[in-house]
Design a protein around this motif. Sequence first.
Motif, PDB file in Angstrom:
ATOM      1  N   ALA A  16       0.865  -1.012   0.048  1.00  0.00           N
ATOM      2  CA  ALA A  16       0.009  -0.161   0.125  1.00  0.00           C
ATOM      3  C   ALA A  16       0.801   1.178  -0.110  1.00  0.00           C
ATOM      4  O   ALA A  16       0.426   2.297   0.136  1.00  0.00           O
ATOM      5  CB  ALA A  16      -0.939  -0.102   1.108  1.00  0.00           C
ATOM      6  N   THR A  17       2.198   1.121  -0.269  1.00  0.00           N
ATOM      7  CA  THR A  17       3.189   2.283  -0.319  1.00  0.00           C
ATOM      8  C   THR A  17       2.616   3.228  -1.396  1.00  0.00           C
ATOM      9  O   THR A  17       2.392   2.571  -2.496  1.00  0.00           O
ATOM     10  CB  THR A  17       4.548   1.883  -0.646  1.00  0.00           C
ATOM     11  OG1 THR A  17       4.864   1.226   0.594  1.00  0.00           O
ATOM     12  CG2 THR A  17       5.341   3.239  -0.502  1.00  0.00           C
ATOM     13  N   GLY A  18       2.565   4.328  -1.100  1.00  0.00           N
ATOM     14  CA  GLY A  18       1.770   5.251  -2.195  1.00  0.00           C
ATOM     15  C   GLY A  18       0.218   5.212  -2.199  1.00  0.00           C
ATOM     16  O   GLY A  18      -0.453   6.471  -2.654  1.00  0.00           O
ATOM     17  N   THR A  19      -0.333   4.363  -1.220  1.00  0.00           N
ATOM     18  CA  THR A  19      -1.923   4.520  -1.430  1.00  0.00           C
ATOM     19  C   THR A  19      -2.258   4.990   0.131  1.00  0.00           C
ATOM     20  O   THR A  19      -1.680   4.339   0.764  1.00  0.00           O
ATOM     21  CB  THR A  19      -2.361   3.107  -1.631  1.00  0.00           C
ATOM     22  OG1 THR A  19      -2.143   2.803  -2.892  1.00  0.00           O
ATOM     23  CG2 THR A  19      -4.019   3.181  -1.474  1.00  0.00           C
ATOM     24  N   LYS A  20      -2.731   6.125   0.198  1.00  0.00           N
ATOM     25  CA  LYS A  20      -3.014   6.609   1.600  1.00  0.00           C
ATOM     26  C   LYS A  20      -4.306   6.186   2.022  1.00  0.00           C
ATOM     27  O   LYS A  20      -5.313   5.713   1.348  1.00  0.00           O
ATOM     28  CB  LYS A  20      -2.994   8.090   1.657  1.00  0.00           C
ATOM     29  CG  LYS A  20      -1.688   8.692   0.921  1.00  0.00           C
ATOM     30  CD  LYS A  20      -1.824  10.121   0.997  1.00  0.00           C
ATOM     31  CE  LYS A  20      -0.588  10.766   0.978  1.00  0.00           C
ATOM     32  NZ  LYS A  20      -0.557  12.410   0.681  1.00  0.00           N
ATOM     33  N   ARG A  21      -4.382   6.012   3.467  1.00  0.00           N
ATOM     34  CA  ARG A  21      -5.440   5.665   4.315  1.00  0.00           C
ATOM     35  C   ARG A  21      -6.159   4.230   4.098  1.00  0.00           C
ATOM     36  O   ARG A  21      -7.339   4.257   3.462  1.00  0.00           O
ATOM     37  CB  ARG A  21      -6.408   6.898   4.225  1.00  0.00           C
ATOM     38  CG  ARG A  21      -5.817   8.103   4.671  1.00  0.00           C
ATOM     39  CD  ARG A  21      -6.931   9.509   4.702  1.00  0.00           C
ATOM     40  NE  ARG A  21      -6.307  10.379   5.252  1.00  0.00           N
ATOM     41  CZ  ARG A  21      -7.205  11.631   5.524  1.00  0.00           C
ATOM     42  NH1 ARG A  21      -8.364  11.596   5.206  1.00  0.00           N
ATOM     43  NH2 ARG A  21      -6.435  12.593   6.194  1.00  0.00           N
ATOM     44  N   ARG A  22      -5.356   3.245   4.124  1.00  0.00           N
ATOM     45  CA  ARG A  22      -5.874   1.940   3.897  1.00  0.00           C
ATOM     46  C   ARG A  22      -5.692   1.047   5.097  1.00  0.00           C
ATOM     47  O   ARG A  22      -4.641   0.957   5.677  1.00  0.00           O
ATOM     48  CB  ARG A  22      -4.998   1.227   2.653  1.00  0.00           C
ATOM     49  CG  ARG A  22      -5.744  -0.198   2.296  1.00  0.00           C
ATOM     50  CD  ARG A  22      -5.352  -0.401   0.869  1.00  0.00           C
ATOM     51  NE  ARG A  22      -5.966   0.296  -0.054  1.00  0.00           N
ATOM     52  CZ  ARG A  22      -5.846   0.219  -1.447  1.00  0.00           C
ATOM     53  NH1 ARG A  22      -4.937  -0.840  -1.993  1.00  0.00           N
ATOM     54  NH2 ARG A  22      -6.316   0.755  -2.269  1.00  0.00           N
ATOM     55  N   VAL A  23      -6.458   0.473   5.556  1.00  0.00           N
ATOM     56  CA  VAL A  23      -6.402  -0.773   6.592  1.00  0.00           C
ATOM     57  C   VAL A  23      -6.710  -2.178   6.184  1.00  0.00           C
ATOM     58  O   VAL A  23      -7.569  -2.423   5.299  1.00  0.00           O
ATOM     59  CB  VAL A  23      -7.859  -0.411   7.519  1.00  0.00           C
ATOM     60  CG1 VAL A  23      -7.776  -1.436   8.563  1.00  0.00           C
ATOM     61  CG2 VAL A  23      -7.551   1.082   8.306  1.00  0.00           C
ATOM     62  N   PHE A  24      -6.018  -2.982   6.407  1.00  0.00           N
ATOM     63  CA  PHE A  24      -6.035  -4.272   5.957  1.00  0.00           C
ATOM     64  C   PHE A  24      -6.397  -5.327   7.321  1.00  0.00           C
ATOM     65  O   PHE A  24      -6.234  -5.013   8.251  1.00  0.00           O
ATOM     66  CB  PHE A  24      -4.579  -4.819   5.565  1.00  0.00           C
ATOM     67  CG  PHE A  24      -4.045  -3.914   4.288  1.00  0.00           C
ATOM     68  CD1 PHE A  24      -4.320  -4.565   2.974  1.00  0.00           C
ATOM     69  CD2 PHE A  24      -3.178  -3.101   4.467  1.00  0.00           C
ATOM     70  CE1 PHE A  24      -3.563  -4.110   2.226  1.00  0.00           C
ATOM     71  CE2 PHE A  24      -2.565  -2.380   3.528  1.00  0.00           C
ATOM     72  CZ  PHE A  24      -2.959  -2.773   2.335  1.00  0.00           C
ATOM     73  N   VAL A  25      -7.366  -6.053   6.629  1.00  0.00           N
ATOM     74  CA  VAL A  25      -7.631  -7.116   7.573  1.00  0.00           C
ATOM     75  C   VAL A  25      -7.181  -8.639   7.279  1.00  0.00           C
ATOM     76  O   VAL A  25      -7.874  -9.043   6.021  1.00  0.00           O
ATOM     77  CB  VAL A  25      -9.228  -7.218   7.843  1.00  0.00           C
ATOM     78  CG1 VAL A  25      -9.814  -8.173   8.872  1.00  0.00           C
ATOM     79  CG2 VAL A  25      -9.946  -5.885   7.996  1.00  0.00           C
ATOM     80  N   ALA A  26      -6.538  -9.209   8.096  1.00  0.00           N
ATOM     81  CA  ALA A  26      -6.071 -10.583   7.784  1.00  0.00           C
ATOM     82  C   ALA A  26      -6.251 -11.717   8.682  1.00  0.00           C
ATOM     83  O   ALA A  26      -6.464 -11.425   9.896  1.00  0.00           O
ATOM     84  CB  ALA A  26      -4.278 -10.362   7.632  1.00  0.00           C
ATOM     85  N   GLU A  27      -6.600 -12.949   7.836  1.00  0.00           N
ATOM     86  CA  GLU A  27      -6.822 -13.888   8.858  1.00  0.00           C
ATOM     87  C   GLU A  27      -5.700 -14.995   8.960  1.00  0.00           C
ATOM     88  O   GLU A  27      -5.157 -15.181   7.917  1.00  0.00           O
ATOM     89  CB  GLU A  27      -8.225 -14.497   8.102  1.00  0.00           C
ATOM     90  CG  GLU A  27      -8.666 -16.062   9.006  1.00  0.00           C
ATOM     91  CD  GLU A  27      -9.831 -16.736   8.128  1.00  0.00           C
ATOM     92  OE1 GLU A  27      -9.681 -17.505   7.840  1.00  0.00           O
ATOM     93  OE2 GLU A  27     -10.807 -15.961   7.813  1.00  0.00           O
TER      94      GLU A  27
END
Length: 379
Positions: free
Chosen positions: A156-167
């Motif tokens: 997400a480098t370069g993509t601002k304001r992102r949240v990842f949900v990982a299982e």
Amino acid sequence: MNIGAPACGMNAAIRSFVRISLTKGFRVLGIHDSFDGLIRGEVYPMTWTQVQGWAGSGGSLLGTKKHCAQDAGIGKIALKFTEFKIDGLMIVGGFEAFLSAYQLEEARENFPSLCIPIVAIPCTISNNVPGSDFSLGADTALNEITDICDRIKQSATGTKRRVFVAETMGGYCGYLATLAGLASGADAAYIFEEKFTVTDLKQDVEHLKDKITNAGVQRGLVLRNEKANKNYTTDFISRLFAEEGYPVFTTRMNVLGHVQQGGYPSPFDRNYGTKMAARGVEWLSEMVEKYSTPQGPVRTGNADTVVLLGMLKRHLNFTPVQELADGTDFNKRIPKEQWWLKLRPLLRILAKHSVLGYETEAEMVDIDEDEDEEGEHIL
């Protein structure tokens, strides 16, 4: 014998077991594909050169199944033990290995051929076997998960304001989610052992919105153990975060899957498996010498001759499986007490939650010589 899902470190333990047993003059048999292979007669002598290079191999080269002893049939197993003249058994595997050892011990009264020394070595990425703080394979899996989480955030480098949900994997045991969360700087890790509600999820959304809006944070990470809650699934959490977090941040979901079981064993797991098997061979050698009968076969009915070899507070200990049964939740396949749960408050502290919701385990003691000129404590 291997029992349970494949995990890194299994082959290192087998290599150590075979070679050390051979140096002590024992005949070594390898049981392929767990109890299923035993019933089919897939039991073959193992040689020194056969296990060459096994220490660095992942998975189970001997073959493994997730069937415990009762699934295969205790009576059939006892007949095969007699047929192959087995005097001692080492089981390397996960919760099924512990459960199988316990079932074999319970059936000893009816089957004399099961009255042999048995040692189980915990080997599972879930780290859910009682009697051991660490299981073989858990370190390698933790490394894999942390590396994947780092890569996910880097994507997400370069993509601002992102949240990842990982299982993550682990069954009902939240060890991997908790420790990977600490290692990768996750904002939250949801596990079965620590109950959470939709209110808690909403508070975490607000926490992430506040960090992104006011603290300049551009990315967030949330981990969920695969069986943390049957209703609050990974998809549900991802959708909730996407809805409640909009327009402050966007959400992406990742199910890490069986890649967590793969890879090459870490140096820790290779050495840990080697040492565990070596200690297991020493114990089996002592038991065989102690309980050998004049007629030849080894026979013992003592409960302390069916044990689990585990690491407890940095020491390798043999614990009878009967003792461990009392502290085990067989339904959820986890120990009733787990040391790593004490690390859970660190997740919220390091994520800088406005609502910490944790209890301190120790209080700061005022010591004059540890204060600076302004009377503040120095750490």
